[in-house]
Design an enzyme around this catalytic site. Structure first.
Site, short mmCIF file in Angstrom:
data_model
loop_
_atom_site.label_atom_id
_atom_site.label_comp_id
_atom_site.label_asym_id
_atom_site.label_seq_id
_atom_site.Cartn_x
_atom_site.Cartn_y
_atom_site.Cartn_z
N LEU A 178 4.70 -2.03 -2.89
CA LEU A 178 4.08 -1.40 -1.72
C LEU A 178 2.97 -2.26 -1.11
O LEU A 178 2.52 -1.97 -0.01
CB LEU A 178 3.49 -0.03 -2.10
N GLY A 229 0.15 -2.67 -4.55
CA GLY A 229 -0.39 -1.81 -3.50
C GLY A 229 -0.57 -0.38 -4.00
O GLY A 229 -0.62 0.57 -3.21
N ALA A 278 0.99 -4.54 1.02
CA ALA A 278 1.31 -5.15 2.31
C ALA A 278 0.13 -5.04 3.25
O ALA A 278 -0.74 -4.18 3.11
CB ALA A 278 2.52 -4.45 2.95
N ARG A 312 7.60 10.24 17.70
CA ARG A 312 7.57 9.72 16.34
C ARG A 312 8.07 10.78 15.38
O ARG A 312 8.00 11.98 15.65
CB ARG A 312 6.14 9.32 15.93
N LYS A 336 8.15 -7.44 7.15
CA LYS A 336 8.68 -6.39 6.26
C LYS A 336 10.20 -6.57 6.08
O LYS A 336 10.74 -6.30 5.01
CB LYS A 336 8.38 -5.00 6.85
N TYR A 367 4.48 -7.83 11.99
CA TYR A 367 4.51 -6.91 10.84
C TYR A 367 5.96 -6.56 10.50
O TYR A 367 6.40 -6.69 9.35
CB TYR A 367 3.72 -5.63 11.16
N ASP A 422 -4.87 -10.18 -6.13
CA ASP A 422 -4.28 -10.43 -4.81
C ASP A 422 -2.86 -10.96 -5.00
O ASP A 422 -2.63 -11.89 -5.77
CB ASP A 422 -5.15 -11.47 -4.08
N ALA A 436 -3.02 1.16 -5.12
CA ALA A 436 -4.27 1.88 -4.85
C ALA A 436 -4.28 2.43 -3.43
O ALA A 436 -5.24 3.09 -3.03
CB ALA A 436 -5.46 0.95 -5.05
N GLY A 437 -3.22 2.17 -2.69
CA GLY A 437 -3.20 2.57 -1.28
C GLY A 437 -2.89 4.04 -1.09
O GLY A 437 -2.82 4.82 -2.05
N1 LIG Z 1 2.04 4.56 5.95
C1 LIG Z 1 3.10 4.40 6.73
O1 LIG Z 1 3.27 5.09 7.75
C2 LIG Z 1 4.17 3.41 6.35
C3 LIG Z 1 5.33 3.36 7.14
C4 LIG Z 1 6.31 2.43 6.82
C5 LIG Z 1 6.14 1.59 5.74
N2 LIG Z 1 5.01 1.65 5.00
C6 LIG Z 1 4.87 0.71 3.88
O2 LIG Z 1 4.44 1.42 2.73
C7 LIG Z 1 3.60 0.58 1.95
C8 LIG Z 1 2.31 1.30 1.61
O3 LIG Z 1 1.67 1.69 2.81
P1 LIG Z 1 0.37 2.59 2.83
O4 LIG Z 1 0.45 3.45 4.03
O5 LIG Z 1 0.14 3.19 1.50
O6 LIG Z 1 -0.71 1.48 3.15
P2 LIG Z 1 -2.12 1.17 2.45
O7 LIG Z 1 -2.77 0.13 3.29
O8 LIG Z 1 -2.87 2.43 2.19
O9 LIG Z 1 -1.68 0.55 1.06
C9 LIG Z 1 -1.38 -0.82 0.90
C10 LIG Z 1 -2.13 -1.32 -0.32
O10 LIG Z 1 -1.83 -2.71 -0.47
C11 LIG Z 1 -3.03 -3.35 -0.85
N3 LIG Z 1 -2.98 -4.76 -0.47
C12 LIG Z 1 -3.09 -5.28 0.78
N4 LIG Z 1 -3.07 -6.61 0.72
C13 LIG Z 1 -2.93 -6.94 -0.60
C14 LIG Z 1 -2.86 -8.17 -1.29
N5 LIG Z 1 -2.96 -9.34 -0.65
N6 LIG Z 1 -2.71 -8.14 -2.64
C15 LIG Z 1 -2.64 -6.95 -3.32
N7 LIG Z 1 -2.73 -5.77 -2.70
C16 LIG Z 1 -2.87 -5.75 -1.35
C17 LIG Z 1 -4.14 -2.62 -0.11
O11 LIG Z 1 -5.41 -2.79 -0.74
C18 LIG Z 1 -3.65 -1.17 -0.17
O12 LIG Z 1 -4.20 -0.49 -1.28
C19 LIG Z 1 3.41 -0.72 2.74
O13 LIG Z 1 4.29 -1.68 2.22
C20 LIG Z 1 3.81 -0.35 4.15
O14 LIG Z 1 4.34 -1.45 4.85
C21 LIG Z 1 4.02 2.54 5.28
#
Ligand SMILES: NC(=O)c1ccc[n+]([C@@H]2O[C@H](COP(=O)([O-])OP(=O)(O)OC[C@H]3O[C@@H](n4cnc5c(N)ncnc54)[C@H](O)[C@@H]3O)[C@@H](O)[C@H]2O)c1
Length: 372
Positions: A84, A10, A86, A257, A193, A189, A62, A12-13
């Protein structure tokens, strides 16, 4: 650890791409494994651009594909894995339980097997957990005693009563939550997690691989997709304000929040990687401050130069939404030496600045591509 090889699922997220850039900056060799989920990445090319600019290695794959995870992990030969990847939409998870389970639960199982089979040098795994696993979270009664909150009742909410109560119906007061609070996930969700935490902790118990969990509150900031309708309420508000829409505020506007800026969160992940000994306890990561959604929406409107009245408290409510969220961040401070550095006002100003400039351009580029 100095100059480790890091593998970020993850990566790239929103959070992952910033973590990758930070680790590269610190001298790490970083491989990012990500499927570039269109829901997250369409109209938001900035994250890929950031990875390319910093020199992280990008593997598009994936996590549901065991062979792809195996190959990427074998080639990257990391010392540390940040997990990361998800599916992240609370509301969407009710409609897509199989997809959420496949990605979040099976994906984690694939990662575990890949580390066991192809990652003998892996010493640490850090999971991006979530405060969603607490459900309503820690509350006290009128005498100040910690009490377990019950899940809120549909019928009560339909009649405009959004309070959190104990099993006997007594209204409770929210307090800062840490991992001593029992888990009570209120969405698919959140359940998926929590399974990630359990799987990783159980799979590597008693091995030389340390597992660290950061339970994140609401992370916000520049770079969070403005086009993903399922996550990132502040990004959604920014887009709606720019489109001239009225902001719909759920329940009675008093949902609270704990919003924490992405830069602070990324620093916490990086500190988990570089700590001489990684904390084994679950750490809560937030600002430690709370604000109502109505107030934050008002502040955003003001920053855009719009009237604070351009919001409507709807009384509507959604499954999986909790009433209050606030992190007790004392463990992150004591065990990791981490505290948030950016105030909510400063973070909101950075978000608004970004969504006014970069994001507008990116959204236009995406529209043009879709239309082409
Ligand atoms: N942003 C928040 O407020 C928050 C809060 C609590 C927990 N989190 C956790 O932090 C992590 C990152 O969150 P984020 O906000 O950067 O989200 P995001 O959606 O920007 O990043 C998640 C990344 O996972 C990748 N992804 C999704 N499905 C996939 C798959 N099947 N195979 C490979 N890659 C896949 C997506 O392309 C994306 O780049 C997650 O695990 C999320 O549950 C985030």
């Amino acid at each position: 650890m100095t100059q480790p090889r890091a593998f970020i699922t993850g990566g790239a997220g929103f959070i992952g791409s910033r973590l990758a850039a930070r680790l590269v900056d610190q001298g790490a060799e970083v491989t990012v494994f990500d499927s570039f989920l269109p829901q997250v990445h369409a109209g938001n090319p900035g994250n890929r651009a950031r990875l390319e600019a910093c020199g992280a290695r990008i593997v598009e794959g994936d996590i549901r594909d065991r062979a792809a995870v195996d190959n990427a992990l074998r080639e990257a030969a990391p010392d540390i894995v940040y997990h990361l990847a998800a599916e992240t939409g609370t509301g969407q998870s009710f409609d897509l339980p199989a997809r959420y389970s496949e990605v979040n639960v099976m994906g984690t199982a694939h990662l575990i097997e890949a580390v066991r089979s192809h990652g003998p040098q892996v010493r640490r795994i850090v999971l991006a957990g979530t405060r969603a696993v607490y459900g309503e979270g820690a509350h006290v009664d009128a005498e100040g005693r910690l009490v377990t909150a019950s899940a809120r009742d549909d019928d009560a909410m339909a009649s405009g009563d959004f309070e959190v109560r104990d099993a006997r119906g007594t209204v409770l007061t929210p307090v800062a939550t840490n991992a001593d609070c029992s888990v009570a996930p209120a969405s698919i969700y959140a359940s998926s997690k929590l399974m990630q935490e359990y799987l990783l902790q159980q799979a590597f118990w008693g091995t030389g691989v340390a597992v660290g969990v950061l339970r994140l509150q609401n992370v916000f900031g520049p770079g969070q997709s403005l086009n993903n309708p399922y996550t990132g309420v502040l990004s959604i508000f920014c887009r709606q304000i720019q489109e001239g829409a009225t902001l719909a505020i759920f329940e009675d506007g008093e949902i609270t929040r704990d919003f924490v800026l992405v830069d602070d969160v990324v620093r916490a992940f990086a500190m988990m990687g570089s700590a001489a000994e990684m904390p084994g306890e679950i750490l809560d990561i937030g600002s430690g401050q709370t604000a109502t959604i109505r107030d934050i929406a008002g502040r955003l409107l003001e920053l855009f130069g719009a009237s604070r009245d351009r919001l409507r408290v709807t009384g509507a409510f959604r499954p999986g939404d909790v009433r209050h969220a606030l992190a007790d961040i004392s463990r992150a401070r004591d065990r990791l030496g981490w505290t948030p550095e950016v105030t909510l006002d400063e973070g909101l100003a950075r978000l608004v600045e970004w969504s006014r400039t970069t994001a507008g351009t990116e959204a236009e580029a995406a529209t043009a591509r879709v239309g082409a």
